[in-house]
Design a protein around this motif. Structure first.
Motif, PDB file in Angstrom:
ATOM      1  N   PRO A 160       0.806  -1.234   0.000  1.00  0.00           N
ATOM      2  CA  PRO A 160       0.000   0.000   0.000  1.00  0.00           C
ATOM      3  C   PRO A 160       0.835   1.279   0.000  1.00  0.00           C
ATOM      4  O   PRO A 160       0.459   2.267  -0.621  1.00  0.00           O
ATOM      5  CB  PRO A 160      -0.842  -0.085   1.268  1.00  0.00           C
ATOM      6  CG  PRO A 160      -0.788  -1.513   1.688  1.00  0.00           C
ATOM      7  CD  PRO A 160       0.442  -2.115   1.101  1.00  0.00           C
ATOM      8  N   HIS A 161       1.969   1.291   0.666  1.00  0.00           N
ATOM      9  CA  HIS A 161       2.782   2.507   0.738  1.00  0.00           C
ATOM     10  C   HIS A 161       3.548   2.779  -0.570  1.00  0.00           C
ATOM     11  O   HIS A 161       4.177   3.814  -0.696  1.00  0.00           O
ATOM     12  CB  HIS A 161       3.739   2.461   1.929  1.00  0.00           C
ATOM     13  CG  HIS A 161       4.723   1.338   1.875  1.00  0.00           C
ATOM     14  ND1 HIS A 161       4.385   0.042   2.223  1.00  0.00           N
ATOM     15  CD2 HIS A 161       6.025   1.322   1.509  1.00  0.00           C
ATOM     16  CE1 HIS A 161       5.443  -0.727   2.078  1.00  0.00           C
ATOM     17  NE2 HIS A 161       6.458   0.019   1.645  1.00  0.00           N
ATOM     18  N   HIS A 162       3.481   1.878  -1.562  1.00  0.00           N
ATOM     19  CA  HIS A 162       4.139   2.083  -2.867  1.00  0.00           C
ATOM     20  C   HIS A 162       3.149   2.310  -3.999  1.00  0.00           C
ATOM     21  O   HIS A 162       3.527   2.349  -5.146  1.00  0.00           O
ATOM     22  CB  HIS A 162       5.033   0.883  -3.210  1.00  0.00           C
ATOM     23  CG  HIS A 162       6.301   0.874  -2.455  1.00  0.00           C
ATOM     24  ND1 HIS A 162       6.541  -0.007  -1.437  1.00  0.00           N
ATOM     25  CD2 HIS A 162       7.419   1.643  -2.564  1.00  0.00           C
ATOM     26  CE1 HIS A 162       7.735   0.214  -0.953  1.00  0.00           C
ATOM     27  NE2 HIS A 162       8.288   1.201  -1.611  1.00  0.00           N
TER      28      HIS A 162
END
Length: 163
Positions: A160-162
């Motif tokens: 999710p953070h990418h």
């Protein structure tokens, strides 16, 4: 050039086919099988601890050692027959990942098959032993799929953070 091909039950045909296709003519080929030592050791220990000592002929660990060696011999011969060219057949006993890395010392190429999740692309297509070998091999590594490779649509989504 020396090529080491790690022969494992289940995936060995793909490794042999890759060796036959990609190892240069004149290469020294080593077909390597490693038998995990822990199963006979457990049987020896269980027999000695639970059933007593004094009757070595009844020790199931010895029988397991003989069966493992015979199975490895048969598997290596089947691999050599499929390869169809001169090769050296080696049997080793111990932790497979360490034995394969040690056998690859001095070789120019190591061929092995993925041993993890065969349904999708990604890091989980490598099991613990293959991951160790890929990370520690002292030579180039040729990694093959033992089954047809899954499509690129099976690549896991990014974290999710990418996104």
């Amino acid at each position: 050039m020396t090529v080491v091909a790690w022969i494992v039950e289940g995936s060995w045909p793909a490794v042999v086919d890759a060796t036959r296709t990609y190892a240069p003519a004149g290469a020294e080929i080593v077909l390597l099988h490693v038998t995990e030592a822990s199963v006979p050791e457990v049987a020896h220990g269980a027999y000695a601890g639970l059933l007593g000592r004094g009757h070595r002929e009844r020790d199931p660990g010895t029988r397991l050692e003989h069966l493992s060696a015979a199975s490895a011999t048969d598997l290596l011969q089947a691999a050599a027959d499929r390869l169809g060219r001169d090769c050296d057949q080696q049997q080793r006993t111990g932790r497979p990942e360490r034995a394969v890395v040690a056998a690859a010392e001095g070789a120019e190429l190591l061929i092995l098959a993925r041993d993890g999740d065969q349904a999708r692309l990604g890091p989980k297509s490598l099991g613990r032993a293959s991951r160790f070998i890929v990370d520690h091999a002292p030579c180039a590594v040729f990694l093959v799929w033992p089954v047809p490779a899954p499509g690129v649509d099976t690549i896991p989504p990014p974290p999710p953070h990418h996104r």
